[in-house]
Design a protein around this motif. Structure first.
Motif, PDB file in Angstrom:
ATOM      1  N   ALA A   1      -8.403 -15.341  39.306  1.00 39.81           N
ATOM      2  CA  ALA A   1      -8.747 -16.440  38.409  1.00 39.81           C
ATOM      3  C   ALA A   1      -8.392 -17.785  39.027  1.00 39.81           C
ATOM      4  CB  ALA A   1      -8.016 -16.271  37.076  1.00 39.81           C
ATOM      5  N   ALA A   2      -9.267 -18.762  38.820  1.00 41.90           N
ATOM      6  CA  ALA A   2      -9.023 -20.120  39.325  1.00 41.90           C
ATOM      7  C   ALA A   2      -9.725 -21.097  38.395  1.00 41.90           C
ATOM      8  CB  ALA A   2      -9.537 -20.275  40.749  1.00 41.90           C
ATOM      9  N   GLY A   3      -9.262 -22.314  38.394  1.00 40.93           N
ATOM     10  CA  GLY A   3      -9.873 -23.338  37.558  1.00 40.93           C
ATOM     11  C   GLY A   3      -9.591 -24.712  38.132  1.00 40.93           C
ATOM     12  N   GLY A   4     -10.103 -25.705  37.468  1.00 39.98           N
ATOM     13  CA  GLY A   4      -9.865 -27.077  37.901  1.00 39.98           C
ATOM     14  C   GLY A   4     -11.126 -27.837  38.241  1.00 39.98           C
ATOM     15  N   LEU A   5     -12.206 -27.105  38.568  1.00 42.38           N
ATOM     16  CA  LEU A   5     -13.454 -27.787  38.901  1.00 42.38           C
ATOM     17  C   LEU A   5     -14.286 -28.125  37.657  1.00 42.38           C
ATOM     18  CD1 LEU A   5     -14.724 -25.879  42.075  1.00 42.38           C
ATOM     19  CD2 LEU A   5     -13.538 -28.077  41.955  1.00 42.38           C
ATOM     20  N   GLU A   6     -14.023 -27.430  36.565  1.00 44.26           N
ATOM     21  CA  GLU A   6     -14.877 -27.585  35.389  1.00 44.26           C
ATOM     22  C   GLU A   6     -15.059 -29.034  34.932  1.00 44.26           C
ATOM     23  OE1 GLU A   6     -12.852 -23.574  35.315  1.00 44.26           O
ATOM     24  OE2 GLU A   6     -12.241 -25.664  35.613  1.00 44.26           O
ATOM     25  N   PRO A   7     -13.981 -29.842  34.869  1.00 44.65           N
ATOM     26  CA  PRO A   7     -14.168 -31.213  34.350  1.00 44.65           C
ATOM     27  C   PRO A   7     -14.989 -32.125  35.260  1.00 44.65           C
ATOM     28  CG  PRO A   7     -11.859 -30.526  34.235  1.00 44.65           C
ATOM     29  CD  PRO A   7     -12.566 -29.540  35.099  1.00 44.65           C
ATOM     30  N   ILE A   8     -15.149 -31.726  36.529  1.00 43.18           N
ATOM     31  CA  ILE A   8     -15.847 -32.629  37.449  1.00 43.18           C
ATOM     32  C   ILE A   8     -17.220 -32.121  37.863  1.00 43.18           C
ATOM     33  CG2 ILE A   8     -13.626 -33.421  38.361  1.00 43.18           C
ATOM     34  CD1 ILE A   8     -14.391 -31.880  40.967  1.00 43.18           C
ATOM     35  N   LEU A   9     -17.637 -30.975  37.345  1.00 41.15           N
ATOM     36  CA  LEU A   9     -18.895 -30.393  37.836  1.00 41.15           C
ATOM     37  C   LEU A   9     -20.100 -31.295  37.559  1.00 41.15           C
ATOM     38  CD1 LEU A   9     -18.595 -26.572  37.121  1.00 41.15           C
ATOM     39  CD2 LEU A   9     -18.436 -27.777  39.308  1.00 41.15           C
ATOM     40  N   ARG A  10     -20.236 -31.783  36.341  1.00 40.64           N
ATOM     41  CA  ARG A  10     -21.402 -32.613  36.033  1.00 40.64           C
ATOM     42  C   ARG A  10     -21.416 -33.900  36.861  1.00 40.64           C
ATOM     43  NH1 ARG A  10     -22.928 -32.239  29.583  1.00 40.64           N
ATOM     44  NH2 ARG A  10     -23.417 -29.994  29.570  1.00 40.64           N
ATOM     45  N   PRO A  11     -20.304 -34.640  36.936  1.00 36.84           N
ATOM     46  CA  PRO A  11     -20.307 -35.831  37.798  1.00 36.84           C
ATOM     47  C   PRO A  11     -20.580 -35.496  39.264  1.00 36.84           C
ATOM     48  CG  PRO A  11     -18.446 -35.894  36.303  1.00 36.84           C
ATOM     49  CD  PRO A  11     -19.049 -34.540  36.160  1.00 36.84           C
ATOM     50  N   LEU A  12     -20.063 -34.350  39.724  1.00 37.21           N
ATOM     51  CA  LEU A  12     -20.291 -33.954  41.115  1.00 37.21           C
ATOM     52  C   LEU A  12     -21.760 -33.664  41.363  1.00 37.21           C
ATOM     53  CD1 LEU A  12     -19.150 -33.182  43.904  1.00 37.21           C
ATOM     54  CD2 LEU A  12     -18.763 -30.871  42.997  1.00 37.21           C
ATOM     55  N   LEU A  13     -22.400 -32.940  40.454  1.00 36.04           N
ATOM     56  CA  LEU A  13     -23.812 -32.634  40.613  1.00 36.04           C
ATOM     57  C   LEU A  13     -24.671 -33.892  40.542  1.00 36.04           C
ATOM     58  CD1 LEU A  13     -23.986 -29.361  38.496  1.00 36.04           C
ATOM     59  CD2 LEU A  13     -24.126 -29.556  40.983  1.00 36.04           C
ATOM     60  N   ARG A  14     -24.331 -34.786  39.622  1.00 41.98           N
ATOM     61  CA  ARG A  14     -25.063 -36.053  39.529  1.00 41.98           C
ATOM     62  C   ARG A  14     -24.939 -36.847  40.825  1.00 41.98           C
ATOM     63  NH1 ARG A  14     -22.964 -40.590  39.160  1.00 41.98           N
ATOM     64  NH2 ARG A  14     -20.976 -39.866  38.308  1.00 41.98           N
ATOM     65  N   LEU A  15     -23.733 -36.911  41.357  1.00 40.54           N
ATOM     66  CA  LEU A  15     -23.486 -37.667  42.575  1.00 40.54           C
ATOM     67  C   LEU A  15     -24.225 -37.070  43.770  1.00 40.54           C
ATOM     68  CD1 LEU A  15     -21.918 -39.917  44.018  1.00 40.54           C
ATOM     69  CD2 LEU A  15     -19.996 -38.330  44.222  1.00 40.54           C
ATOM     70  N   THR A  16     -24.154 -35.749  43.941  1.00 38.25           N
ATOM     71  CA  THR A  16     -24.812 -35.122  45.085  1.00 38.25           C
ATOM     72  C   THR A  16     -26.331 -35.219  44.981  1.00 38.25           C
ATOM     73  OG1 THR A  16     -24.643 -32.954  44.001  1.00 38.25           O
ATOM     74  CG2 THR A  16     -22.904 -33.555  45.567  1.00 38.25           C
ATOM     75  N   ALA A  17     -26.861 -35.140  43.757  1.00 40.47           N
ATOM     76  CA  ALA A  17     -28.313 -35.275  43.584  1.00 40.47           C
ATOM     77  C   ALA A  17     -28.777 -36.643  44.075  1.00 40.47           C
ATOM     78  CB  ALA A  17     -28.697 -35.069  42.130  1.00 40.47           C
ATOM     79  N   GLY A  18     -28.029 -37.681  43.738  1.00 38.89           N
ATOM     80  CA  GLY A  18     -28.396 -39.014  44.194  1.00 38.89           C
ATOM     81  C   GLY A  18     -28.268 -39.166  45.689  1.00 38.89           C
ATOM     82  N   LEU A  19     -27.218 -38.613  46.267  1.00 34.32           N
ATOM     83  CA  LEU A  19     -26.994 -38.739  47.710  1.00 34.32           C
ATOM     84  C   LEU A  19     -28.067 -38.015  48.517  1.00 34.32           C
ATOM     85  CD1 LEU A  19     -23.124 -38.288  47.753  1.00 34.32           C
ATOM     86  CD2 LEU A  19     -24.365 -40.306  48.563  1.00 34.32           C
ATOM     87  N   ARG A  20     -28.531 -36.868  48.011  1.00 33.45           N
ATOM     88  CA  ARG A  20     -29.538 -36.108  48.760  1.00 33.45           C
ATOM     89  C   ARG A  20     -30.884 -36.822  48.784  1.00 33.45           C
ATOM     90  NH1 ARG A  20     -27.774 -31.925  45.616  1.00 33.45           N
ATOM     91  NH2 ARG A  20     -29.877 -31.502  44.838  1.00 33.45           N
ATOM     92  N   ARG A  21     -31.076 -37.780  47.886  1.00 39.18           N
ATOM     93  CA  ARG A  21     -32.330 -38.542  47.890  1.00 39.18           C
ATOM     94  C   ARG A  21     -32.299 -39.719  48.872  1.00 39.18           C
ATOM     95  NH1 ARG A  21     -32.130 -37.470  42.131  1.00 39.18           N
ATOM     96  NH2 ARG A  21     -31.103 -39.478  41.754  1.00 39.18           N
ATOM     97  N   ILE A  22     -31.153 -39.978  49.459  1.00 45.87           N
ATOM     98  CA  ILE A  22     -31.022 -41.084  50.415  1.00 45.87           C
ATOM     99  C   ILE A  22     -31.106 -40.522  51.837  1.00 45.87           C
ATOM    100  CG2 ILE A  22     -29.579 -42.998  51.197  1.00 45.87           C
ATOM    101  CD1 ILE A  22     -28.134 -42.899  48.500  1.00 45.87           C
ATOM    102  N   ALA A  23     -31.992 -41.046  52.643  1.00 41.28           N
ATOM    103  CA  ALA A  23     -32.123 -40.598  54.031  1.00 41.28           C
ATOM    104  C   ALA A  23     -30.865 -40.972  54.803  1.00 41.28           C
ATOM    105  CB  ALA A  23     -33.343 -41.243  54.674  1.00 41.28           C
ATOM    106  N   PRO A  24     -30.513 -40.170  55.834  1.00 42.69           N
ATOM    107  CA  PRO A  24     -29.353 -40.523  56.662  1.00 42.69           C
ATOM    108  C   PRO A  24     -29.459 -41.959  57.172  1.00 42.69           C
ATOM    109  CG  PRO A  24     -30.114 -38.319  57.212  1.00 42.69           C
ATOM    110  CD  PRO A  24     -31.132 -38.906  56.258  1.00 42.69           C
ATOM    111  N   SER A  25     -28.444 -42.743  56.909  1.00 45.05           N
ATOM    112  CA  SER A  25     -28.469 -44.165  57.227  1.00 45.05           C
ATOM    113  C   SER A  25     -27.082 -44.729  56.964  1.00 45.05           C
ATOM    114  CB  SER A  25     -29.491 -44.900  56.341  1.00 45.05           C
ATOM    115  OG  SER A  25     -29.128 -44.766  54.969  1.00 45.05           O
TER     116      SER A  25
END
Length: 306
Positions: free
Chosen positions: A96-120
């Motif tokens: 059993a492990a925990g701790g990521l639950e409170p940040i999952l939505r912000p993390l997914l939102r952040l990574t979705a935005g970053l993946r739309r930006i070309a390397p630069s």
């Protein structure tokens, strides 16, 4: 009366308490070890989930251990019930492990935005800003991970360790990032890494007290388990932010649930190993366990952004 075939049931006579046993790697483990003859104590926060797992085992040699590791009082009640039933564990495997639950939505939102930006240079700055955002969020929510990954498991082992049978095994699970707390660990995982590391330091000290009873304590440090929910999240959302070269090397080190259970089964069936210390073994890219991790694997893992 038919003779007992130990080769068909090599874990017969052993009672395994497995936390996080109702899903993911923990579930795969209890199903495998039950087939090998073990009595299983299914650790889960949900009585219904424990019942579902018991159904899958035919309700034979299986018992619930209902406890939320974030609730110390609940842990004590569950252990009192366990001791009252006479089903004390010979071995404990803490998934059993925990701790990521409170940040999952912000993390997914952040990574979705970053993946739309070309390397630069713009994306490089966005990654720096994103990591800072993760650091702030993790700091604000770290109490959850500390309770579930350190305080709860410590209470569990404090209560059960003194009553375990001589020659028992305690096996914990950690990520390669757990060894990088404060230096190379991704920000999103830092609270989990810190809390797991604290538990390991405590257990290393405690293991010395258990040495006369030959209780062996081991940490299995695995790379990303690719077919778990967390593993898929990392692969789909975070790994693509690495350079192509690092992505390839990082993914080559993945392991699967089946490989992890195969490796841990060999630990359970093999010699107990050293006692009086917390042994660390590593699983990278296969079901083999090693006593060290290649520097290049550690280096690539340290370059995971966010």
């Amino acid at each position: 009366m038919a003779s007992h075939d130990s080769s068909a049931a090599p874990l017969a006579g052993r009672t395994l308490l497995v936390t996080g046993a109702s899903s993911g790697t923990g579930l795969a483990g209890v199903l495998a070890w039950h087939r090998l003859g073990a009595e299983i104590l299914v650790g889960s926060r949900s009585a219904a989930s424990c019942a579902d797992v018991a159904d899958r085992m035919g309700n034979v040699r299986v018992h619930p251990f209902v406890a939320d590791l974030g609730d110390p009082a609940g842990i004590d009640v569950a252990i009192d019930n366990l001791e009252g039933s006479g089903n004390t564990p010979t071995d404990i495997l803490h998934f059993a492990a925990g701790g990521l639950e409170p940040i999952l939505r912000p993390l997914l939102r952040l990574t979705a935005g970053l993946r739309r930006i070309a390397p630069s240079q713009g994306r490089d700055q966005a990654l720096v800003d994103g990591r800072a955002e993760m650091e702030r969020l993790v700091a604000a929510t770290s109490a959850t991970g500390m309770a579930v990954n350190y305080e709860g498991p410590r209470r569990l082992l404090e209560r059960l360790g003194p009553t375990m049978h001589d020659g028992g095994r305690i096996i914990l699970f950690a990520s390669v990032w757990s060894e990088m707390a404060g230096a190379g660990c991704p920000a999103f995982y830092s609270s989990v890494a810190d809390s797991k590391t604290r538990l390991e330091r405590w257990l290393d000290t405690e293991a010395r007290q258990w040495a006369p009873r030959k209780i062996a304590a081991t940490v299995v440090v695995a790379h990303v388990i690719s077919d778990t929910s967390t593993g898929r999240l990392i692969d789909r959302n975070i790994a693509p932010l690495m350079t192509p070269e690092d992505q390839s090397a990082f993914r080559a080190a993945y392991v699967t649930t089946e490989e992890t259970i195969s490796a841990v089964t060999r630990l359970l069936l093999g010699p107990p190993g050293p006692t009086g210390i917390l042994r660390r073994v590593y699983q990278v890219g296969s079901d083999e366990l090693t006593d060290a991790i290649a520097p290049e694997v550690r280096a690539v893992a340290s370059r995971v952004p966010l």
